[in-house]
Design a protein around this motif. Structure first.
Motif: not given
Lengths: 258, 396, 386
Positions: C358-369
Motif C-alpha cells: 500500500i505504501t507504493q499506492i496511497y497518498e499518490g501512487t508512485n507513478q504520480i510521485q
C-alpha cells in the motif's frame, strides 16, 4: 489517601546473559530497570490515587544511580519521590533494608498504605515487605492479586495462597506485596517523561530518617555472604543412557540436586 | 570488615573486577577501586592470582546476642486442615542431620487446634521435642497470630536454628518474625552445612541461579532459613520413635486481620509464564493419551504444562499451553521437553531455560543440541519411570 | 547511524519503540487476522501523548512537526503498520486544520486530536477520482448559513472510527480543481454515514470505509480556508504527510530486516546457520543499505519541511517514492530469506510484505510521485534556461 510505593533498581533480567566459559552473569551493558513486580506496586498506587484522590510517594534505596528508577516513577505519575542513598546504607541485607525503608515511611505523614512488589528479581527473597511491616508494627498481606475494598482505615484484599486465594481484611496503615496479575502497568507519556527529566530527586541519608547507625547497611545486617561460587554445571548435551528406569533415575538424581 | 589491597602485589590484571558478582569493583590506575555496592563477599579475594586482596577486620557486631551454646534446631511444623505439609517432613530430615552434628535436640513448633495426632508423626519423622501451641484461633494459618506465637516461643526457648518451609504462608511469616527478632533470614536455601564454630552455612542461588551464595549469620540467633518444597528428600518414618511433647505457653493473642473467605481453586496448575518448572509435550508422544503422561509428570513436579504448536493444533491441549514463536516464551529453571523435536519456532520460546531436559526417540532431533540432559527413548516409557522415581524419592 | 535527533525527538522515538515492542508486536498478528480496529492501542498512544507531537503547543500539542510524527510512524510500523496508519491518518486529517484553520477551528478541534480523545481522517478519494483528482464529484452547496454536502468518498482511512473529517468537495463545478474547497465534518452530523469496512490485502488492522454524504448540512464556519482552496490545501497537506508514508515504509522494512537477520542466525541448514552463507549475507547487506538510505532521505526531507521551507513537493514525493519502493523490495527479500516459514502466517514477514504494497499506492501512487518529481525537474530547468 497517602500511598507509598517502594521500588528497587535491578539489572534487566531480559538482558541477562551467561558467559558460556565462566558461567557467570555478564553485567556489562545490562540496563537497570525498575524491578518488574514493583511496577505493579507503583501502578496500583497510582490507580488508587486516581480513583480516591490523595498522593503517591515512591521510595527507593540504592546507589546514586538508582535515581533513574525514581525518574521513571515520576514519569508514570508519582507525586513525590525519595532516594535513600548513602555509603552507610550499602551492603544491607533484608533486615537492614526493612529497617531503613520503615524508618523512611515513618518520616512521611499520614501514610495509609505501603505497596511493594512481591519480590525483587535479583534477590528473590520476598522478605522486605513483611520485614518493613514488622518494623512499622503494622499488618501486612503478601501476594495480593486484587484490592476488593479500600477506605481510609481498612483494606480488603485477595491474597494468593498455595492452593487458591484468601480474602483478608486488615486495618490501615498496612503493607501489601503484590503479584503481576493485579494490574497492567502504564507506559509513561511524553509530558511525564519531560517532567521527570527536569525533576530534582531528593536524597535522604541516615540522619534524615533518624536511623541508628548500627542497624543500617552492612553493620545492621545479621547475614553475611560468606562465599559465592559457581554451581556445578553439567556440560550441554549430557546423554543419559540405559533402560528407561535407569535413565529416569539418573535424570531425577540430577534434577533434584538443582 | 572491609576489602583491602596490597598495592605492591597488585598487577592490575582485572581478575577481581571480572569476579565481582555485585559489579562493585572498577579497575583504576593503581588497582581496584570499590564502590558502595561491595558486600565484602570475598569473590575478589578468591579471584586474585597474586593474593593482593584480603579481608581486614572482623565484622563489628552491634550487640552480639548471647550465644545459646546448646540452642536447639527448630522446624516450623506447618499444618493444613490437621495435616502436615510434606515440606515439614523434608525439613525434619535435614534438621535431624544438623541437630545430631551439633549435639542438640531437634524440635518442632506446631500451631493449630486439636492437632494432638500430629506430634507423634513429627517424632516418628525425627523430632525429639514438639512444642504445641493449641488454640481455636490458631486452627488455620494466619499471619498475625502465628507471628506472635512464633516470636514468643523463640524468645522463650531460644533455638539456634529455625527452619521454615517456603510455602506462601512460610514466606509471609518468616520475614515478619525475623524482623521482630532482629535476626538474619535466608530465603529459599538449597543446602545447609555447619562451620567449625557451629554456624549454619546456608546456600542459595544468587543472581537467578547462575551463581550460588553461601550465607552465614554468625552473631544473631536463631539463624532462620526458608526452604522450598521438594528441595530435600523426605526421611523414612520410624514408627514407635519416642519424643517429648511440650505445651507451649501462649502469649496474649492480638488479632489484626480477618480472613473473610478461603477459596481453593480447581488445580489448573501453575501459570506457564511464571512456573519454575515446565513439562512440555510434542507430536513425538504419538497420541493424546500419552500427552496425559506429560500432565501427570507436571502435577507430580508442581510444574506447568507446555506444548508444541503441532499438538495444540491437533487439539490435544489448549492454546494457552503453547510454547514458542506463536505461543508463550518461557524461561523456567527446568524445562522438560517430551517428544518435542525442537523446531526452531519452539526453541526460541524456551531456549533461555536454565536447565533443558530432552526426551525423544529420535537421537538426531535438534532439541538434543540445546539440551542440558538428553534421553533417547520413548517418552511413554521414560515418563512413567520418572514419575515412579519422583514418587519413590519423596516417600522413602 | 546517528541522525542527531534532539533529546526530545529521541525520547519520542524511544517511547514509540517501547509501545511498538511491548504493546503492538504481541497483538499484531491477531489484529491482522481479525481485521480489528486497534482502539485499545489508540488509547495507549493517546495516554503516551504521541498524538500531540505534531500539534502546536498553543492547541495542546508538543509543538513538533513532520519529523516527530514520522519517528512515531516508523517505530509503530516496525511492529504493525495497520496500527501506524491509523495513527498517521489522524495527522493527515488534522494538518489541513493546522495549516489553514481559523483560530476558532484550531481551538475547537486540535486539543482533542492532540490528546488522542478524537481521531481525525482525510476524505479526498472517490470512485472516479484517484490519481486524477479532477474527477471529484462530491459537492458542497451553500444554503444560507450552511453548506450541504452530497457524494461518496471511498477508501477513507479511519472512516467510521474518526470523529473529525476533513473533506474535499466541489463548490464551483466550472473551475475544475480550482473549484474545490475543504470542510470539517464531525461524526454524528445528520446526513453523514459510512459504508462497510473494506477487505484489504494488508494494513488490515486499519479501518477503510466509504464516507457518505446525503444532504449533510454543516455550518458554514466549517469551511477551511476560502472557497476554491481545496486543491492547495490537499497538496500542502500531502507535502507534510508523504514523508510520513516514507517513514511507514522505512519502519515496515526495518521490521522485516530485523526478522530476516534474527532468522538467518537461528536457522540451521547444511549444518550451519544460514547467516554464514554469502548468498544470504549479500541479501541482508543490500536490504540494510537500502533501509538506511531510505531513512536518511525521509528524515532529511522531514527536517527540511519543518524548517519552514517552501516548494517541498518534489522532496516529499522523493521520500515517499524511494522509501516505499525499498520497503516492497526488502519485505519480499525477507520472505525469501525465511523461505517456507516466511510464507506462513506464523512468522510476521508475510504480513509485512502485504502491508508494504500500500505504501507504493496511497497518498499518490508512485507513478504520480514520479510525475511530480519529473515535472518539478523540468519546470526548474525551463526557468533556468529562460
Amino acid at each position: 489517601m497517602h500511598i507509598v510505593a517502594c521500588i528497587k533498581q535491578v539489572p534487566d533480567p531480559s538482558q541477562a546473559r551467561i558467559d558460556r566459559e565462566t558461567g557467570l552473569v555478564i553485567r556489562e551493558g545490562v540496563d537497570k530497570i525498575i524491578n518488574p513486580y514493583d511496577l505493579h506496586a507503583l501502578e496500583e498506587a497510582l490507580r488508587i490515587k486516581e480513583t480516591k484522590g490523595g498522593k503517591v510517594t515512591v521510595l527507593s534505596m540504592g546507589p546514586a544511580s538508582a535515581e533513574q528508577v525514581l525518574r521513571d516513577a515520576i514519569a508514570m505519575g508519582a507525586d513525590q519521590v525519595i532516594l535513600l542513598s548513602d555509603r552507610q546504607f550499602a551492603g544491607a541485607d533484608t533486615l537492614a533494608t526493612s529497617y531503613t525503608l520503615a524508618r523512611a515511611v515513618a518520616r512521611l505523614e499520614d501514610v495509609n498504605l505501603v505497596i511493594c512488589g512481591k519480590q525483587a528479581v535479583d534477590g528473590d527473597t520476598a522478605q522486605v515487605g513483611p520485614g518493613m511491616a514488622a518494623k512499622l508494627d503494622i499488618p501486612h498481606i503478601t501476594q495480593v492479586r486484587k484490592l476488593r475494598e479500600l477506605t481510609e482505615d481498612k483494606l480488603v484484599a485477595e491474597k494468593l495462597t498455595d492452593r487458591g486465594y484468601e480474602v483478608v481484611e486488615v486495618p490501615l496503615p498496612a503493607v501489601i506485596t503484590v503479584v503481576k496479575e493485579l494490574n497492567e502497568p502504564r507506559i509513561p507519556g511524553l509530558r511525564g517523561m519531560m517532567r521527570a527529566k527536569k525533576a530534582e530527586i531528593p536524597v535522604w541519608g541516615p540522619e534524615d530518617i533518624e536511623a541508628e547507625a548500627d542497624r543500617i547497611g552492612l553493620k545492621g545486617s545479621p547475614t553475611q555472604v560468606w562465599r559465592t561460587f559457581e554451581p556445578e554445571r553439567h556440560r550441554k548435551g549430557e546423554m543419559l543412557e540405559g533402560t528407561p528406569s535407569e535413565q529416569a533415575a539418573a535424570l531425577w538424581q540430577r534434577l533434584r540436586s538443582l | 570488615m572491609e576489602i583491602r589491597l596490597l598495592a605492591d602485589k597488585c598487577t592490575i590484571c582485572g581478575a577481581c573486577e571480572a569476579a565481582c558478582p555485585y559489579d562493585a569493583v572498577a579497575m583504576g590506575a593503581d588497582g581496584p577501586e570499590l564502590s558502595e555496592e561491595c558486600t565484602v563477599c570475598g569473590a575478589c579475594v578468591e579471584a586474585c592470582p597474586t593474593e593482593a586482596i584480603y579481608i581486614a577486620g572482623e565484622k563489628a557486631s552491634p550487640q552480639p546476642e548471647p550465644r545459646d551454646a546448646a540452642g536447639d534446631v527448630w522446624v516450623f511444623a506447618e499444618q493444613r486442615e490437621g495435616q502436615l505439609l510434606d515440606v515439614v517432613l523434608e525439613l525434619l530430615g535435614e534438621g535431624r542431620r544438623l541437630a545430631s552434628e551439633l549435639g542438640v535436640s531437634l524440635a518442632c513448633l506446631l500451631l493449630g487446634d486439636s492437632v494432638d495426632h500430629l506430634p507423634q508423626e513429627l517424632i516418628e519423622f525425627g523430632a525429639d521435642l514438639v512444642y504445641v501451641g493449641s488454640a481455636p484461633e490458631l486452627k488455620h494459618y494466619r499471619d498475625d497470630l502465628y507471628a506472635q506465637v512464633m516470636e514468643h516461643a523463640v524468645r522463650q526457648h531460644r533455638p539456634a536454628i529455625l527452619l521454615i518451609g517456603g510455602t506462601a504462608n512460610g514466606r509471609s511469616l518468616a520475614p515478619r518474625v525475623a524482623a521482630r527478632l532482629e535476626t538474619g533470614l535466608t530465603a529459599d536455601c538449597t543446602g545447609f552445612a555447619l562451620d567449625e564454630d557451629g554456624n549454619l552455612l546456608q546456600t542459595r542461588p544468587a543472581f537467578g541461579g547462575n551463581l550460588m551464595a553461601t550465607i552465614r549469620c554468625p552473631h544473631h540467633r536463631p539463624q532462620m532459613a526458608t526452604v522450598r518444597p521438594k528441595v530435600f528428600p523426605k526421611p523414612a518414618r520410624q514408627p514407635g520413635r519416642e519424643g517429648q511433647v511440650i505445651a507451649l505457653e501462649l502469649p496474649e493473642l492480638v488479632p489484626w486481620q480477618r480472613i473473610l473467605e478461603v477459596v481453593e481453586e480447581a488445580d489448573t496448575g501453575p501459570n506457564l509464564a511464571e512456573a519454575d518448572i515446565v513439562v512440555a509435550g510434542g507430536r513425538g508422544l504419538g497420541s493424546p493419551e500419552n500427552f496425559r503422561l506429560v500432565e501427570e509428570l507436571a502435577s507430580v513436579l508442581g510444574a506447568a504444562v507446555g506444548a508444541s504448536r503441532s499438538v495444540v493444533d491437533a487439539g490435544w491441549v489448549s492454546y494457552p499451553h503453547q510454547v514458542g514463536q506463536t505461543g508463550r516464551t518461557v524461561a523456567p529453571k527446568i524445562y522438560i521437553a517430551c517428544g518435542i523435536s525442537g523446531a526452531i519456532q519452539h526453541i526460541v520460546g524456551m531456549q533461555s531455560s536454565d536447565v533443558i531436559v530432552a526426551i525423544n526417540s529420535d537421537p538426531d532431533a535438534p532439541i538434543f543440541s540445546i539440551a542440558t540432559y538428553g534421553i533417547v527413548g520413548k517418552a511413554e516409557e521414560v515418563i512413567p519411570a520418572l514419575i515412579r522415581e519422583i514418587k519413590g524419592s519423596s516417600s522413602q | 547511524m546517528d541522525y542527531f535527533l534532539t533529546e526530545e525527538q529521541q525520547m519520542i522515538k524511544d517511547l514509540a519503540a517501547r509501545i511498538a515492542d511491548e504493546r503492538v508486536k504481541p497483538v499484531a498478528a491477531e489484529l491482522d487476522e481479525k481485521e480489528e480496529f486497534p482502539w485499545e492501542l489508540m488509547k495507549v498512544l493517546g495516554e503516551a501523548d504521541l498524538f500531540a507531537v505534531w500539534v502546536p503547543e498553543e492547541y495542546g500539542g508538543l509543538g513538533g512537526g513532520v519529523l516527530e510524527q514520522a519517528l512515531v510512524v516508523e517505530e509503530l510500523s516496525r511492529a504493525c503498520s495497520g496500527v501506524a496508519v491509523s495513527y498517521a491518518a489522524s495527522a493527515l486529517g488534522s494538518f489541513p486544520i493546522i495549516l489553514f484553520g481559523t483560530e476558532e477551528q484550531k481551538q475547537r478541534y486540535l486539543p482533542d486530536i492532540a490528546s488522542g480523545k478524537r481521531l481525525a481522517a482525510f476524505a479526498l478519494t472517490e470512485a472516479n477520482a484517484g490519481s486524477d483528482v479532477s474527477g471529484i464529484a462530491t459537492t458542497a452547496t451553500l444554503d444560507g448559513d450552511e453548506y450541504v454536502l452530497n457524494g461518496t468518498k471511498q477508501w477513507i482511512t479511519n472512516g467510521g472510527e474518526a470523529d473529525i473529517y476533513t473533506v474535499i468537495a466541489v463548490t464551483d463545478k466550472t473551475k475544475g480543481p480550482r473549484g474545490y474547497s475543504a470542510f470539517i465534518v464531525e461524526k454524528g452530523t445528520p446526513g453523514l454515514s459510512f459504508g462497510k469496512k473494506e477487505k484489504k490485502l494488508g494494513i488490515r488492522a486499519s479501518a477503510t470505509r466509504e464516507v457518505i454524504f446525503e444532504n449533510c448540512r454543516i455550518p458554514k464556519e466549517n469551511l477551511l480556508g476560502r472557497e476554491g482552496q481545496g486543491f492547495v490545501i490537499t497538496m500542502k497537506t500531502f507535502d507534510r504527510t508523504r514523508p510520513g508514508v516514507g517513514a511507514q515504509a522505512v519502519g515496515i522494512a526495518q521490521g522485516a530486516l530485523d526478522e530476516a537477520v534474527k532468522y538467518a542466525r537461528e536457522r540451521v541448514q547444511f549444518g550451519q546457520p544460514i547467516s554464514s552463507f554469502q548468498g544470504i549475507q549479500f541479501m541482508l547487506a543490500d536490504m540494510a543499505t537500502q533501509v538506511e538510505a531510505a531513512r536518511a532521505l525521509v528524515y532529511s526531507v522531514a527536517r527540511w519541511i519543518d524548517s519552514g521551507a517552501k516548494d517541498v513537493s518534489q522532496a516529499a514525493a522523493m521520500a515517499k517514492l524511494f522509501a516505499s519502493d525499498v520497503c516492497m523490495k526488502v519485505t519480499v527479500d525477507a520472505v525469501q530469506i525465511l523461505g517456507g516459514y516466511g510464507y506462513m502466517r506464523e512468522y510476521p514477514v508475510e504480513k509485512m510484505m502485504r502491508d508494504a504494497k500500500i505504501t507504493q499506492i496511497y497518498e499518490g501512487t508512485n507513478q504520480i510521485q514520479r510525475s511530480i518529481i519529473a515535472l518539478d525537474l523540468i519546470k526548474k530547468a525551463a526557468r533556468k534556461n529562460k
